[in-house]
Every structure is written in C-alpha cells, then in structure tokens.
Design a protein around this motif. Structure first.
Motif, short mmCIF file in Angstrom:
data_model
loop_
_atom_site.label_atom_id
_atom_site.label_comp_id
_atom_site.label_asym_id
_atom_site.label_seq_id
_atom_site.Cartn_x
_atom_site.Cartn_y
_atom_site.Cartn_z
N GLU A 261 -21.78 -32.23 -74.23
CA GLU A 261 -22.04 -31.25 -73.01
C GLU A 261 -21.24 -31.66 -71.92
O GLU A 261 -20.77 -31.00 -71.14
CB GLU A 261 -23.50 -31.50 -72.64
N GLU A 262 -21.04 -32.95 -71.78
CA GLU A 262 -20.05 -33.58 -70.65
C GLU A 262 -18.58 -33.16 -70.91
O GLU A 262 -18.02 -32.51 -69.85
CB GLU A 262 -20.07 -35.02 -70.56
N MET A 263 -18.26 -33.10 -71.96
CA MET A 263 -16.95 -32.54 -72.18
C MET A 263 -16.70 -31.00 -72.01
O MET A 263 -15.86 -30.53 -71.32
CB MET A 263 -16.45 -33.00 -73.77
N ILE A 264 -17.69 -30.41 -72.60
CA ILE A 264 -17.67 -28.85 -72.16
C ILE A 264 -17.98 -28.56 -70.69
O ILE A 264 -17.12 -27.58 -70.07
CB ILE A 264 -19.09 -28.14 -72.93
N SER A 265 -18.56 -29.32 -70.08
CA SER A 265 -18.57 -29.24 -68.51
C SER A 265 -17.20 -29.49 -67.87
O SER A 265 -16.90 -28.77 -67.03
CB SER A 265 -19.51 -30.22 -67.87
N ALA A 266 -16.58 -30.52 -68.32
CA ALA A 266 -15.20 -30.66 -67.85
C ALA A 266 -14.10 -29.54 -68.13
O ALA A 266 -13.35 -29.10 -67.18
CB ALA A 266 -14.60 -32.15 -68.46
N LEU A 267 -14.32 -29.21 -69.36
CA LEU A 267 -13.53 -27.94 -69.55
C LEU A 267 -13.73 -26.57 -68.52
O LEU A 267 -12.83 -26.04 -68.14
CB LEU A 267 -13.53 -27.46 -70.98
N ARG A 268 -15.13 -26.54 -68.50
CA ARG A 268 -15.61 -25.28 -67.54
C ARG A 268 -14.86 -25.63 -66.24
O ARG A 268 -14.72 -24.62 -65.33
CB ARG A 268 -16.78 -25.05 -67.75
N LEU A 269 -15.25 -26.82 -65.91
CA LEU A 269 -14.85 -27.26 -64.40
C LEU A 269 -13.25 -26.97 -64.21
O LEU A 269 -12.95 -26.39 -62.98
CB LEU A 269 -15.21 -28.71 -64.00
N SER A 270 -12.29 -27.36 -64.96
CA SER A 270 -11.11 -27.17 -64.90
C SER A 270 -10.80 -25.75 -64.92
O SER A 270 -9.88 -25.20 -64.39
CB SER A 270 -10.14 -27.81 -66.07
N GLN A 271 -11.40 -24.91 -65.79
CA GLN A 271 -11.39 -23.45 -65.80
C GLN A 271 -11.65 -22.77 -64.43
O GLN A 271 -10.90 -21.84 -63.72
CB GLN A 271 -12.17 -22.68 -66.95
N ASN A 272 -12.72 -23.37 -63.94
CA ASN A 272 -13.24 -22.67 -62.71
C ASN A 272 -12.34 -23.07 -61.48
O ASN A 272 -12.01 -22.10 -60.79
CB ASN A 272 -14.63 -23.09 -62.49
N LYS A 273 -11.87 -24.34 -61.33
CA LYS A 273 -10.85 -24.64 -60.58
C LYS A 273 -9.52 -23.66 -60.53
O LYS A 273 -8.99 -23.52 -59.54
CB LYS A 273 -10.47 -26.28 -60.60
N THR A 274 -9.12 -23.55 -61.83
CA THR A 274 -8.04 -22.74 -61.91
C THR A 274 -8.23 -21.27 -61.37
O THR A 274 -7.26 -20.73 -60.91
CB THR A 274 -7.53 -22.80 -63.30
N LEU A 275 -9.43 -20.80 -61.85
CA LEU A 275 -9.73 -19.37 -61.34
C LEU A 275 -9.77 -19.23 -59.75
O LEU A 275 -9.34 -18.12 -59.24
CB LEU A 275 -10.80 -19.02 -62.28
N ALA A 276 -10.39 -20.16 -59.37
CA ALA A 276 -10.47 -20.20 -57.83
C ALA A 276 -9.26 -20.79 -57.25
O ALA A 276 -9.33 -20.58 -55.91
CB ALA A 276 -11.57 -21.32 -57.51
N SER A 277 -8.27 -20.94 -57.88
CA SER A 277 -6.91 -21.21 -57.17
C SER A 277 -7.22 -22.48 -56.09
O SER A 277 -6.29 -22.46 -55.26
CB SER A 277 -6.07 -20.13 -56.75
N GLU A 278 -7.72 -23.51 -56.67
CA GLU A 278 -8.05 -24.47 -56.08
C GLU A 278 -6.68 -24.89 -55.81
O GLU A 278 -6.03 -25.39 -56.80
CB GLU A 278 -9.02 -25.36 -56.33
#
Length: 149
Positions: free
Chosen positions: A44-61
């Motif tokens: 679950e923690e690994m999936i969260s890290a993958l989703r976080l990196s995807q969300n940061k990329t989509l948000a163009s952080e």
C-alpha cells in the motif's frame, strides 16, 4: 470420613500444560499475521508513492516530472520518489527514500527493462509499464505484485 474439595497437583500440571500449548500456538499465529501485515502495508505504501509521483507530475509541481526508482542493490531494499526526467539526472534534494522492512524483498521488477517509473507531464502515463513483485524472505510463497500501466 471427610469430603474435601480442591485441585490435585496433577490437575494443576495438566492445566498449566494446556495453557502453555495454547500460548505457544497463539504466538506463532501472531508472528504469521504480523509478517502478512508488513507485506500488505508495504504494498500500500509503494502504491501511494507511485500515485504521489504521478500526481506531482500531472500538477506540474516545480514544472518537472516525478518518478519512483526501485533499488535492489542494498539490503534492505528501498524505493525512492525522485524529481527529474530519470533517476540518474534527478534533483537529489527532492528524494524521498522509503526503506522496506528487513523481512521483505523486491524479487521481480519488470518495468520495460528499467528499475524506475517516470510519469508524463501531460497525460500522467508512463513509458515504463510493467510489474513490481515483493515477497516475504522467510516464505517466498507469500508475495504481492503491483502492476503499473
């Protein structure tokens, strides 16, 4: 003749023996569930890290891409959320390192020939689809696989 009630020494030994056996069995069950729980929470923690990196990329952080690198060259294994177009040219100051528990290992990483997943800024998709598998070191039959598409 006197009628006394009470427990004999043999009855007391039988009760203590039964309790000892029950405690030993419950201890083993607890350790088993603890290991299973460790595996599930790490997935679950690994999936969260993958989703976080995807969300940061989509948000163009920070106007950049983000990804996750899976490092199996050290023990315990770890995965790193990073900022940059790839792990080698990343900005090290943004690294977030997740160390896996000692009783787990990454045993199969099949991400288009890479150990990293990087997400596209416009679509949130990746050019490294595949799977990441982890398992208990003490019981390789207990494993989980994360699919990245």
């Amino acid at each position: 003749m006197k009628n006394e009630s009470g427990t004999t020494f043999i009855e007391l030994l039988v009760i203590i023996s039964v309790l000892t056996i029950l405690i030993a069995i419950s201890g083993q069950v607890f350790v088993f569930f603890q290991k299973e729980s460790s595996l599930n929470s790490t997935v679950e923690e690994m999936i969260s890290a993958l989703r976080l990196s995807q969300n940061k990329t989509l948000a163009s952080e920070e106007a950049d891409q983000y990804g996750v690198y899976f490092n199996t060259s050290i023990d315990p294994h770890e995965y790193i959320l990073f900022k940059g177009p790839d792990f080698i040219s990343r900005d090290i100051s943004y690294d977030k390192i997740y160390t896996m528990p000692q009783n787990l290992e990454l045993y199969d990483i099949n991400l288009a020939g890479s150990n990293e997943v990087i997400f596209d800024r416009l679509t949130g998709l990746t050019d490294q689809p595949g799977q990441i598998s982890l398992r208990l070191k003490s019981d390789p039959a207990k494993n989980k696989t994360i699919y990245v598409y």
